[in-house]
Design a protein around this motif. Sequence first.
Motif, PDB file in Angstrom:
ATOM      1  N   TYR A  90      72.651 106.037  58.549  1.00 21.45           N
ATOM      2  CA  TYR A  90      72.860 107.430  58.396  1.00 21.45           C
ATOM      3  C   TYR A  90      74.151 107.277  57.470  1.00 21.45           C
ATOM      4  CZ  TYR A  90      74.033 112.256  58.609  1.00 21.45           C
ATOM      5  OH  TYR A  90      74.436 113.625  58.402  1.00 21.45           O
ATOM      6  N   GLY A  91      74.125 108.103  56.307  1.00 21.76           N
ATOM      7  CA  GLY A  91      74.933 108.160  55.464  1.00 21.76           C
ATOM      8  C   GLY A  91      74.895 107.229  54.118  1.00 21.76           C
ATOM      9  N   VAL A  92      74.202 106.324  54.275  1.00 23.20           N
ATOM     10  CA  VAL A  92      73.952 105.263  53.161  1.00 23.20           C
ATOM     11  C   VAL A  92      73.098 106.124  52.074  1.00 23.20           C
ATOM     12  CG1 VAL A  92      72.501 103.383  52.220  1.00 23.20           C
ATOM     13  CG2 VAL A  92      73.995 103.102  54.379  1.00 23.20           C
ATOM     14  N   THR A  93      73.648 106.213  50.923  1.00 23.29           N
ATOM     15  CA  THR A  93      72.778 106.770  49.712  1.00 23.29           C
ATOM     16  C   THR A  93      71.715 106.025  48.811  1.00 23.29           C
ATOM     17  OG1 THR A  93      74.515 106.365  48.170  1.00 23.29           O
ATOM     18  CG2 THR A  93      74.922 108.272  49.535  1.00 23.29           C
ATOM     19  N   PHE A  94      71.852 104.731  49.196  1.00 26.59           N
ATOM     20  CA  PHE A  94      70.868 103.720  48.298  1.00 26.59           C
ATOM     21  C   PHE A  94      70.478 102.680  48.973  1.00 26.59           C
ATOM     22  CE2 PHE A  94      70.161 101.654  43.667  1.00 26.59           C
ATOM     23  CZ  PHE A  94      68.589 101.551  44.161  1.00 26.59           C
ATOM     24  N   MET A  95      69.448 102.649  49.618  1.00 24.47           N
ATOM     25  CA  MET A  95      68.765 101.758  50.583  1.00 24.47           C
ATOM     26  C   MET A  95      67.288 101.167  49.710  1.00 24.47           C
ATOM     27  SD  MET A  95      67.060 101.389  54.475  1.00 24.47           S
ATOM     28  CE  MET A  95      66.238 100.170  54.926  1.00 24.47           C
ATOM     29  N   HIS A  96      67.384 100.061  49.097  1.00 22.62           N
ATOM     30  CA  HIS A  96      66.279  99.472  48.577  1.00 22.62           C
ATOM     31  C   HIS A  96      65.755  98.089  48.878  1.00 22.62           C
ATOM     32  CE1 HIS A  96      67.910  96.213  45.971  1.00 22.62           C
ATOM     33  NE2 HIS A  96      68.960  96.883  45.523  1.00 22.62           N
ATOM     34  N   TYR A  97      64.345  97.961  48.985  1.00 22.03           N
ATOM     35  CA  TYR A  97      63.682  96.798  49.318  1.00 22.03           C
ATOM     36  C   TYR A  97      64.105  95.669  48.271  1.00 22.03           C
ATOM     37  CZ  TYR A  97      61.316  99.004  45.416  1.00 22.03           C
ATOM     38  OH  TYR A  97      61.115  99.585  44.330  1.00 22.03           O
ATOM     39  N   GLU A  98      63.696  94.494  48.553  1.00 22.09           N
ATOM     40  CA  GLU A  98      63.770  93.319  47.773  1.00 22.09           C
ATOM     41  C   GLU A  98      62.720  92.399  48.199  1.00 22.09           C
ATOM     42  OE1 GLU A  98      67.624  91.447  47.590  1.00 22.09           O
ATOM     43  OE2 GLU A  98      68.524  93.125  46.531  1.00 22.09           O
ATOM     44  N   CYS A  99      61.484  92.081  47.264  1.00 26.66           N
ATOM     45  CA  CYS A  99      60.365  91.523  47.526  1.00 26.66           C
ATOM     46  C   CYS A  99      60.685  90.039  47.126  1.00 26.66           C
ATOM     47  CB  CYS A  99      59.218  91.824  46.653  1.00 26.66           C
ATOM     48  SG  CYS A  99      57.865  90.799  47.017  1.00 26.66           S
ATOM     49  N   GLU A 100      60.810  89.044  48.231  1.00 27.72           N
ATOM     50  CA  GLU A 100      61.174  87.662  47.651  1.00 27.72           C
ATOM     51  C   GLU A 100      60.416  86.625  48.312  1.00 27.72           C
ATOM     52  OE1 GLU A 100      65.227  86.914  48.223  1.00 27.72           O
ATOM     53  OE2 GLU A 100      65.855  88.871  48.419  1.00 27.72           O
ATOM     54  N   LEU A 101      60.064  85.665  47.506  1.00 32.76           N
ATOM     55  CA  LEU A 101      59.344  84.554  47.905  1.00 32.76           C
ATOM     56  C   LEU A 101      60.482  83.534  48.951  1.00 32.76           C
ATOM     57  CD1 LEU A 101      56.883  82.421  47.872  1.00 32.76           C
ATOM     58  CD2 LEU A 101      58.122  81.362  45.931  1.00 32.76           C
ATOM     59  N   GLY A 123      56.220  74.971  53.520  1.00 36.38           N
ATOM     60  CA  GLY A 123      55.382  76.307  53.094  1.00 36.38           C
ATOM     61  C   GLY A 123      55.944  77.408  52.615  1.00 36.38           C
ATOM     62  N   TYR A 124      55.600  78.467  52.587  1.00 35.58           N
ATOM     63  CA  TYR A 124      56.106  79.619  52.060  1.00 35.58           C
ATOM     64  C   TYR A 124      55.493  81.172  52.743  1.00 35.58           C
ATOM     65  CZ  TYR A 124      56.274  76.691  48.068  1.00 35.58           C
ATOM     66  OH  TYR A 124      56.383  75.476  47.256  1.00 35.58           O
ATOM     67  N   THR A 125      56.446  82.055  52.843  1.00 38.01           N
ATOM     68  CA  THR A 125      55.871  83.324  53.421  1.00 38.01           C
ATOM     69  C   THR A 125      56.697  84.206  52.514  1.00 38.01           C
ATOM     70  OG1 THR A 125      56.074  84.501  55.503  1.00 38.01           O
ATOM     71  CG2 THR A 125      57.986  83.457  54.953  1.00 38.01           C
ATOM     72  N   ILE A 126      56.641  85.379  52.910  1.00 36.50           N
ATOM     73  CA  ILE A 126      57.193  86.715  52.124  1.00 36.50           C
ATOM     74  C   ILE A 126      58.250  87.321  52.972  1.00 36.50           C
ATOM     75  CG2 ILE A 126      56.629  89.124  51.145  1.00 36.50           C
ATOM     76  CD1 ILE A 126      53.833  87.949  51.429  1.00 36.50           C
ATOM     77  N   ALA A 127      59.296  87.567  52.061  1.00 40.20           N
ATOM     78  CA  ALA A 127      60.483  88.307  52.809  1.00 40.20           C
ATOM     79  C   ALA A 127      60.845  89.869  52.102  1.00 40.20           C
ATOM     80  CB  ALA A 127      61.765  87.612  52.880  1.00 40.20           C
ATOM     81  N   ASN A 128      61.521  90.809  52.654  1.00 41.59           N
ATOM     82  CA  ASN A 128      61.679  91.974  52.166  1.00 41.59           C
ATOM     83  C   ASN A 128      63.137  92.120  52.391  1.00 41.59           C
ATOM     84  OD1 ASN A 128      62.304  94.425  51.283  1.00 41.59           O
ATOM     85  ND2 ASN A 128      60.612  95.520  52.433  1.00 41.59           N
ATOM     86  N   ASP A 129      63.959  91.769  51.675  1.00 37.61           N
ATOM     87  CA  ASP A 129      65.369  91.809  51.995  1.00 37.61           C
ATOM     88  C   ASP A 129      66.180  93.055  51.925  1.00 37.61           C
ATOM     89  OD1 ASP A 129      67.884  90.643  52.896  1.00 37.61           O
ATOM     90  OD2 ASP A 129      68.240  89.553  51.424  1.00 37.61           O
ATOM     91  N   TYR A 130      66.122  94.248  52.668  1.00 39.71           N
ATOM     92  CA  TYR A 130      66.590  95.439  52.238  1.00 39.71           C
ATOM     93  C   TYR A 130      68.018  95.212  51.969  1.00 39.71           C
ATOM     94  CZ  TYR A 130      62.508  97.641  53.707  1.00 39.71           C
ATOM     95  OH  TYR A 130      61.124  98.164  53.859  1.00 39.71           O
ATOM     96  N   ALA A 131      68.460  96.057  50.901  1.00 40.84           N
ATOM     97  CA  ALA A 131      69.932  96.001  50.796  1.00 40.84           C
ATOM     98  C   ALA A 131      70.386  97.655  50.917  1.00 40.84           C
ATOM     99  CB  ALA A 131      70.112  95.441  49.089  1.00 40.84           C
ATOM    100  N   PHE A 132      71.702  97.519  51.027  1.00 45.19           N
ATOM    101  CA  PHE A 132      72.338  98.984  51.006  1.00 45.19           C
ATOM    102  C   PHE A 132      73.356  98.869  50.106  1.00 45.19           C
ATOM    103  CE2 PHE A 132      70.970  97.269  55.010  1.00 45.19           C
ATOM    104  CZ  PHE A 132      70.067  98.588  55.613  1.00 45.19           C
ATOM    105  N   ARG A 133      72.907  99.220  48.884  1.00 45.51           N
ATOM    106  CA  ARG A 133      73.658  99.038  47.653  1.00 45.51           C
ATOM    107  C   ARG A 133      74.952  99.760  47.615  1.00 45.51           C
ATOM    108  NH1 ARG A 133      72.954  95.048  45.256  1.00 45.51           N
ATOM    109  NH2 ARG A 133      70.952  95.176  45.650  1.00 45.51           N
TER     110      ARG A 133
END
Length: 254
Positions: A90-101, A123-133
């Motif tokens: 609550y109160g964060v104004t800019f949370m965005h995703y980050e699609c990453e290998l 091996g490899y997988t997918i990450a979504n490293d959310y950031a609170f800009r």
Amino acid sequence: MKKARIVYAGAIHEATEAPDGRLLLQDGRVVAEDAVQWLTPVEPRTVFALGLNYADHASELAFNAPEEPLVFLKGPNTFVGHRGESERPYGVTFMHYECELAVVIGCTARNVKKEDAYDVVAGYTIANDYAFRDLLENYYRPNLRVKNRDYCTPLGPWFTDAADVADPMNLKLRTYVNGEVTQEGTTANMIFDIPHLIEYLSSFMTLGEGDIILTGTPKGTVSVEPGDEVVTEIEGLGRLTSTITGKAVPAGEK
């Protein structure tokens, strides 16, 4: 081969993808993917995350591209599996995703040369490293508040063997928010490629089995809100889904 870790009927199982798209458990049972709880496909050990590893993303955030890898660490509490929930504070104004290998290390490795780097990749997988800009002061201060929130880094759904990924440096990445494409890129545009990162990290510390390198994200940052469904997709590896939870910020407070 693609493998997943799931919870079904109160027990943890390793599963593979059945021909009909369902999950094949090691004991031979076949179950629907929406009948299970998805765990992270590997249990993270030390996790290295790259900042500004795509020049277009650095430009998007008004930063200069780094001259050497900009790396920070992530705690195990940050990770959540496919179809998990990530909370927008609550109160964060800019949370965005980050699609990453995400690159998974498969053995003990020290002083690895670039030409041998892929030999230590499991091996490899997918990450979504959310950031609170809006919590980020700059990229030269610790990113704890920005990148180490509980359950704000979805990982999965599959672990794909390195042998099944012909060229990890030429994979398309996409992100969808509520079904709409909001981010597109390719791993070919990394500033520091996988062999460079492995050589760099292993030059001053020992990498171990289960360590993970999150390799950064291309441009396309869009803020997400409670209730949004975010799908991060990497060519050949699958589609990782997460849902944003939390209380919406009143319009007058943004």
